[in-house]
Design a protein around this motif. Structure first.
Motif, short mmCIF file in Angstrom:
data_model
loop_
_atom_site.label_atom_id
_atom_site.label_comp_id
_atom_site.label_asym_id
_atom_site.label_seq_id
_atom_site.Cartn_x
_atom_site.Cartn_y
_atom_site.Cartn_z
N GLN A 188 113.65 6.98 81.38
CA GLN A 188 115.06 6.46 81.51
C GLN A 188 115.09 5.15 82.46
O GLN A 188 115.90 4.37 82.34
N PRO A 238 113.79 11.57 83.24
CA PRO A 238 114.46 10.46 84.21
C PRO A 238 113.78 9.25 84.54
O PRO A 238 113.98 8.06 84.66
N TYR A 246 123.78 9.74 88.57
CA TYR A 246 122.88 8.41 88.75
C TYR A 246 123.70 7.50 89.21
O TYR A 246 123.26 6.55 90.15
N PRO A 261 124.41 12.94 83.72
CA PRO A 261 124.26 11.64 83.87
C PRO A 261 124.97 11.02 85.09
O PRO A 261 124.53 9.94 85.74
#
Length: 454
Positions: free
Chosen positions: A270, A267, A166, A163
Motif C-alpha cells: 500500500q 502495508p 497511518y 487505517p
C-alpha cells in the motif's frame, strides 16, 4: 530514511545486540528500529515470547510460585544483555517493575491478558535497546504504539491495523539526531488495550511504520542470507532469490515460506515501500529485495517452489450437482455457522473439493461439519482427506510462457506422484498443485530440478 526490523534470533543475547547495533549505526539512514522479543540463544533454549506465555498461564491458574520462577527467568534474559553492556543497575529497575506488575493490569478477559503478556517481549526489548544505544553514545528514543497512535482492531491475539493509524504516523515528529526504537508485534485497541498481531507480527509492525513514515526502504534482518527458491530442508543448496515481487512473496508465503510474514507485505504494498530481507550475521550480502510488480522484468520462469503440509480437504460427490441451485451456498452456510473459513474450492460437474488450513480445525469440529453436511446436503460420497499438501509454483516469468504446466507436471509424473488437484490463479504467476503429504517434498524437488538445475 529506512525502517529496520530485527528478528528474535538477531537480538537473543548481548553479542547479537552488539552486531545489530553495528548494522544500525553503519548507515545514517537507518532511523527507525523495530525489535522482536529475544529468541533462542541455542537450539534447546526457550524464546522469551514462549516464557511470557508460560507466565500468563501461571497467572491465569493462580500459580504464584510458577509465575515467580518464570518471571525471574524472563528478567534474567534482559539482565544478561544489560550486563553485557555494563548498564547501570538502576536503569533496569523500570523494566523489572513493569514485568512484575503485568498481573495487575486491567484485562477484559484472559485473551487480553495473554496478548499483553506476549507483547512485553518486544516492549521490554525495545526499551532495553534504546538504553544500550544511549549508553554507547548513540542518541536514541524509545517510542511505544500508544505514543504514535498505532491502533488495531480484531481479536486480542490476531489484530489488524486500523487505517487511521497511518494519518497519525504521518504527523509523528522526531529529531533527526535520534534513533527511534519501537516494539514490534502489537498495537492498541480503540478501548485502550494491548492486542498482538499473529505470531511473527514484528514484521507487520515494521511494514506499518515503513508505510506510515514514508520510508524509502524497509530492511528486515533475520538469520538467513536470503529468501531461497526452495526450502533448504527439502532441496540441498537452493538458489537464492535476489529480487522478487510483492505478489510472488505473498504466494510463496501462503504455502510455507516463513522467512517473512505474509501479512506484513500489505502495508508495504500500500505504501509502495521496497523490502530488503537480509542476514544480521552477513549484512554485507545483498539479501532478497521485494519490489512492486510494475516494471519488474523477470529473469527466470520460476522464482520459487514450496509445499505446505498443513492442509486437509473435504471431498464431496453428488450427481447433477451443477443442476442444484444453491448447493455451494448451503455448504458455505454450514462453514459460516461454525466460523470456519476455507482456502480453496475446486469443483467439477459432480464434485467439489474444499481445502482447509488444519491449524484452524480440530477433530471434533471436523466431525461436526462432516455430519451436518451429510445430513443437510446428502452427498453421494463424502470423504475427509487429512494428509493434503499444497505445492505452490510461483514466478512472474510464467505469465507469457506456454507449456509451463507441462514442464511442472512431467517431472512429477516421472516420480509417480499423484496430483488430485491443480489450479492456476487469475494472476497467471502461480500454479497450485495438490498432493498428499508423503509426496510433497518429492514434488518440490522434482519441480526445482526441472527449472533450476542444468
Amino acid at each position: 530514511m529506512k525502517v529496520v526490523k530485527f528478528g528474535g534470533s538477531s537480538l537473543a543475547d548481548g553479542a547479537s545486540y552488539e552486531h545489530a547495533i553495528k548494522i544500525i549505526t553503519s548507515d545514517p539512514e537507518r532511523r527507525i528500529v523495530v525489535t522482536s522479543a529475544p529468541g533462542k540463544r541455542t537450539a534447546d533454549d526457550i524464546k522469551v515470547t514462549d516464557l511470557l506465555i508460560k507466565y500468563a498461564h501461571a497467572i491465569i491458574k493462580n500459580d504464584d510460585q510458577e509465575a515467580m520462577v518464570v518471571r525471574k527467568n524472563i528478567l534474567s534474559r534482559y539482565q544478561a544483555i544489560a550486563d553485557y553492556f555494563d548498564l547501570p543497575s538502576g536503569q533496569m529497575q523500570p523494566l523489572a517493575e513493569r514485568l512484575a506488575n503485568l498481573p495487575n493490569g486491567d484485562y477484559p478477559n484472559n485473551n487480553y491478558l495473554l496478548a499483553a503478556f506476549k507483547a512485553h517481549g518486544e516492549r521490554l526489548n525495545a526499551e532495553l535497546m534504546s538504553l544500550v544505544l544511549n549508553r554507547l553514545g548513540y542518541p536514541s528514543r524509545f517510542v511505544t504504539p500508544e505514543e504514535v497512535g498505532l491502533k488495531v482492531a480484531g481479536t486480542p491475539n490476531n489484530a489488524t491495523v486500523i487505517p487511521e493509524t497511518y494519518a497519525r504516523l504521518a504527523n509523528f515528529s522526531f529529531s533527526k539526531h535520534d534513533i527511534i526504537v519501537f516494539p514490534g508485534f502489537y498495537g492498541i485497541t480503540l478501548a485502550g488495550h494491548i492486542a498482538t498481531f499473529s505470531r511473527g507480527g514484528s514484521d507487520i509492525t515494521g511494514a506499518i511504520l515503513a508505510r506510515g513514515l514514508h520510508a524509502e526502504m524497509y530492511e528486515n534482518f533475520t538469520d538467513v542470507d536470503a529468501i531461497y527458491s526452495a526450502n533448504p530442508n527439502v532441496v540441498k543448496d537452493p538458489q537464492p532469490i535476489t529480487r522478487m515481487t510483492y505478489r510472488e512473496m505473498r504466494e510463496l508465503s501462503y504455502a510455507g515460506f516463513s522467512v517473512f510474514h505474509d501479512e506484513a507485505l500489505i502495508p508495504a504494498i500500500q505504501g509502495n515501500v521496497p523490502i530488503n530481507v537480509k542476514n544480521t550475521n552477513n549484512p554485507e550480502k545483498p539479501g532478497t529485495l521485494i519490489v512492486p510488480d510494475h516494471s519488474f522484468q523477470p529473469t527466470d520462469i520460476i522464482t520459487g517452489v514450496v509445499s505446505g503440509k498443513h492442509f486437509a480437504a473435504l471431498y464431496l460427490h453428488k450427481y447433477l450437482l451443477n443442476k442444484e441451485s444453491g448447493f455451494t451456498l448451503r455448504i458455505l452456510e454450514i462453514l459460516a455457522r461454525h466460523d470456519v473459513s476455507y482456502e480453496h474450492m475446486p469443483s467439477g460437474i459432480d464434485d467439489i473439493t474444499i481445502i482447509f488450513d488444519k491449524k484452524e480445525l480440530d477433530d471434533e469440529l471436523v466431525d461436526i461439519i462432516c455430519n451436518e453436511i451429510q445430513e443437510e446436503i446428502n452427498p453421494d460420497r463424502l470423504e475427509w482427506i487429512d494428509n493434503y499438501a499444497i505445492t505452490m509454483v510461483v514466478g512472474e516469468g510464467m505469465r507469457n510462457r506456454t507449456g509451463v504446466i507441462n514442464d511442472i507436471l512431467n517431472p512429477i509424473a516421472e516420480k509417480h506422484i499423484a496430483v488430485p488437484m491443480i489450479n492456476m490463479g487469475a494472476s497467471r504467476i502461480a500454479i497450485m498443485i495438490g498432493t498428499y503429504n508423503q509426496d510433497a517434498d518429492a514434488a518440490v524437488r522434482a519441480i526445482y530440478h526441472r527449472f533450476f538445475v542444468n
